[in-house]
Design a protein around this motif. Structure first.
Motif, PDB file in Angstrom:
ATOM      1  N   VAL A 182     -15.534 -10.274  -0.838  1.00  0.00           N
ATOM      2  CA  VAL A 182     -16.301  -9.287  -1.580  1.00  0.00           C
ATOM      3  C   VAL A 182     -17.295  -8.694  -0.601  1.00  0.00           C
ATOM      4  O   VAL A 182     -17.997  -9.423   0.101  1.00  0.00           O
ATOM      5  N   ILE A 183     -17.348  -7.362  -0.539  1.00  0.00           N
ATOM      6  CA  ILE A 183     -18.298  -6.703   0.348  1.00  0.00           C
ATOM      7  C   ILE A 183     -19.203  -5.820  -0.495  1.00  0.00           C
ATOM      8  O   ILE A 183     -18.734  -4.923  -1.182  1.00  0.00           O
ATOM      9  N   ALA A 184     -20.487  -6.147  -0.480  1.00  0.00           N
ATOM     10  CA  ALA A 184     -21.512  -5.307  -1.078  1.00  0.00           C
ATOM     11  C   ALA A 184     -22.208  -4.618   0.093  1.00  0.00           C
ATOM     12  O   ALA A 184     -21.972  -4.959   1.244  1.00  0.00           O
ATOM     13  N   VAL A 185     -23.085  -3.698  -0.167  1.00  0.00           N
ATOM     14  CA  VAL A 185     -23.639  -2.843   0.881  1.00  0.00           C
ATOM     15  C   VAL A 185     -23.990  -3.601   2.158  1.00  0.00           C
ATOM     16  O   VAL A 185     -23.456  -3.320   3.221  1.00  0.00           O
ATOM     17  N   LEU A 208     -10.231 -27.932   3.426  1.00  0.00           N
ATOM     18  CA  LEU A 208     -11.575 -27.693   2.914  1.00  0.00           C
ATOM     19  C   LEU A 208     -11.606 -26.395   2.118  1.00  0.00           C
ATOM     20  O   LEU A 208     -10.950 -25.424   2.479  1.00  0.00           O
ATOM     21  N   LEU A 209     -12.375 -26.383   1.042  1.00  0.00           N
ATOM     22  CA  LEU A 209     -12.658 -25.147   0.323  1.00  0.00           C
ATOM     23  C   LEU A 209     -13.967 -24.623   0.886  1.00  0.00           C
ATOM     24  O   LEU A 209     -14.957 -25.359   0.948  1.00  0.00           O
ATOM     25  N   ALA A 210     -14.006 -23.373   1.316  1.00  0.00           N
ATOM     26  CA  ALA A 210     -15.179 -22.861   2.023  1.00  0.00           C
ATOM     27  C   ALA A 210     -15.673 -21.548   1.436  1.00  0.00           C
ATOM     28  O   ALA A 210     -14.898 -20.747   0.915  1.00  0.00           O
ATOM     29  N   THR A 211     -16.974 -21.359   1.548  1.00  0.00           N
ATOM     30  CA  THR A 211     -17.632 -20.095   1.230  1.00  0.00           C
ATOM     31  C   THR A 211     -18.481 -19.728   2.430  1.00  0.00           C
ATOM     32  O   THR A 211     -19.258 -20.545   2.925  1.00  0.00           O
ATOM     33  N   ASN A 212     -18.316 -18.514   2.913  1.00  0.00           N
ATOM     34  CA  ASN A 212     -19.091 -18.007   4.044  1.00  0.00           C
ATOM     35  C   ASN A 212     -19.802 -16.735   3.585  1.00  0.00           C
ATOM     36  O   ASN A 212     -19.169 -15.842   3.026  1.00  0.00           O
TER      37      ASN A 212
END
Length: 100
Positions: A34-37, A61-65
């Motif tokens: 997801v890209i916000a401004v 691994l489940l990852a969030t960056n």
């Protein structure tokens, strides 16, 4: 954005002087982004391959960056990863079927 993730992984590998002699290989898959401004986040499964004593190990691994837009590109400001327990349980179930 995928190139940014790969660049960060390479930087992490080079940054740890105490890392094991055999380098880790991180293979991201199932990417969502997801890209916000000025902020973006990527969720993915990171398959971490390592070798110890000639034996290859894979950890999922489940990852969030989370990334912040800065002059000249993107900078990772947060990384979180946890073991993919559901994948490990499926692997164990397949390796040791009921009744064996």
């Amino acid at each position: 954005m995928e190139a940014v993730v790969e660049d960060v992984i390479e930087q992490d590998d080079a940054a740890d002087p105490d890392a094991a002699a055999e380098p880790l290989e991180v293979v991201p898959c199932h990417l969502g982004r997801v890209i916000a401004v000025d902020v973006a986040w990527v969720t993915c499964t990171e398959n971490v391959l390592s070798q110890v004593g000639g034996r290859v190990s894979v950890t999922s691994l489940l990852a969030t960056n989370i990334f912040e837009r800065v002059p000249g590109g993107w900078r990772m400001v947060h990384h979180q990863a946890s073991r993919n327990v559901s994948r490990e349980m499926r692997h164990r179930r397949d390796a040791f079927p009921a009744g064996t």
